[in-house]
Design a protein around this motif. Structure first.
Motif, PDB file in Angstrom:
ATOM      1  N   THR A  23       0.806  -1.215   0.000  1.00  0.00           N
ATOM      2  CA  THR A  23       0.000   0.000   0.000  1.00  0.00           C
ATOM      3  C   THR A  23       0.844   1.273   0.000  1.00  0.00           C
ATOM      4  O   THR A  23       0.524   2.238  -0.698  1.00  0.00           O
ATOM      5  N   PRO A  28      -1.076   6.797   3.301  1.00  0.00           N
ATOM      6  CA  PRO A  28      -2.100   6.221   2.425  1.00  0.00           C
ATOM      7  C   PRO A  28      -2.761   7.269   1.531  1.00  0.00           C
ATOM      8  O   PRO A  28      -3.069   8.371   1.963  1.00  0.00           O
ATOM      9  N   ARG A  70      -9.481   0.474   1.959  1.00  0.00           N
ATOM     10  CA  ARG A  70      -9.139  -0.071   3.271  1.00  0.00           C
ATOM     11  C   ARG A  70      -9.184   1.051   4.307  1.00  0.00           C
ATOM     12  O   ARG A  70      -8.178   1.636   4.652  1.00  0.00           O
ATOM     13  N   ALA A  98      -6.439   4.393  -1.599  1.00  0.00           N
ATOM     14  CA  ALA A  98      -6.160   3.290  -0.682  1.00  0.00           C
ATOM     15  C   ALA A  98      -7.083   3.328   0.528  1.00  0.00           C
ATOM     16  O   ALA A  98      -7.566   2.288   0.994  1.00  0.00           O
TER      17      ALA A  98
END
Length: 248
Positions: free
Chosen positions: A36, A221, A229, A225
């Motif tokens: 990620t 992030p 999530r 992303a």
């Protein structure tokens, strides 16, 4: 495949069966932060890979080696101390342009001015002699060659107890930041040894070896992303990784 005369003197936690299975599952399911945050950030700093001679220090399962070849790298050498990681990399790799060697990065030796690019992913915080590795890499690189590496962010390695919960919420504590010494942590198994260094140390050591710093990244992030999530949002509150790009 060559074996180092001094393998056992280096930390080799990835050959612990419990650690290896836990880490393998993490990477295969991409349930960690590597895919990620860390991997996209490293790729964003890469030069054009076509026709380059590449060295990967701590090559793991060989993912970067295969990626670099797919992007046109002429040859990739992967250095890996763990026999379990090395066996998995060899099982997954069918490419004569990739050569994996069983040795530590401390013991690996080659000619000067041979590589266009040296990379290392989340390995240097396991190495005691960081400055020695930097000096060695500088010699190995061709003029204008790049050294790109990631480590756990010093904010995380300073006092690696993990997230704590208080009445005010969840926090990542910071303490003993300037105490640059060994940290004994728990990750899949007890007593994983890491070496804490400050950001200043990571950068100034590169400069002292003759490198020019080209980029410093502390990835967080992306919105995309986070949409996929949502639990990643806490990683916007402290940087998990430090990524540096230096040039000879």
């Amino acid at each position: 495949m060559t074996a180092s005369h001094n393998d056992l003197s280096q930390q080799n936690v990835y050959d612990d069966p419990d650690f290896f299975e836990g880490y393998k599952t993490l990477r295969q399911k991409d349930s960690g932060l590597n895919g990620t945050l860390e991997l996209p950030a490293i790729r964003a700093l890469l030069p054009e890979l076509s026709h380059l001679n590449v060295l990967d220090l701590g090559s793991g399962f060989g993912d970067f080696a295969r990626y670099a070849r797919a992007k046109g790298a002429a040859h990739v050498t992967g250095i890996e101390l763990s026999t379990r990681m090395l066996a998995e990399a060899q099982r997954l790799t069918y490419d004569p342009g990739i050569n994996f060697q069983h040795t530590s990065m401390e013991d690996f030796a080659t000619d000067d001015n041979i590589y266009d690019l040296v990379v290392s992913s989340l390995a240097l915080h396991y190495v005691e002699d960081y400055s020695g590795i930097c000096r060695k890499v500088y010699k190995m690189l061709k003029p204008s060659g790049n050294f790109i590496f990631s480590v756990e962010h010093p904010v995380c390695t300073a006092w690696p107890v993990g997230w704590i919960t208080t009445e005010a919420g969840e926090h990542w504590p910071l303490d003993n930041y300037h105490d640059q010494s060994i940290r004994h942590t728990q990750w899949f198994i007890n007593d994983v040894v890491k070496y804490h260094r400050t950001t200043e140390n990571y950068v100034n050591t590169l400069l002292g070896c003759g490198f020019t710093l080209r980029a410093l990244s502390e990835p967080q992030p992306t919105d995309e992303a986070l949409a996929k999530r949502p639990k990643l949002v806490k990683h916007c509150r402290r940087p998990p990784f430090l990524i540096l790009k230096a040039q000879k």
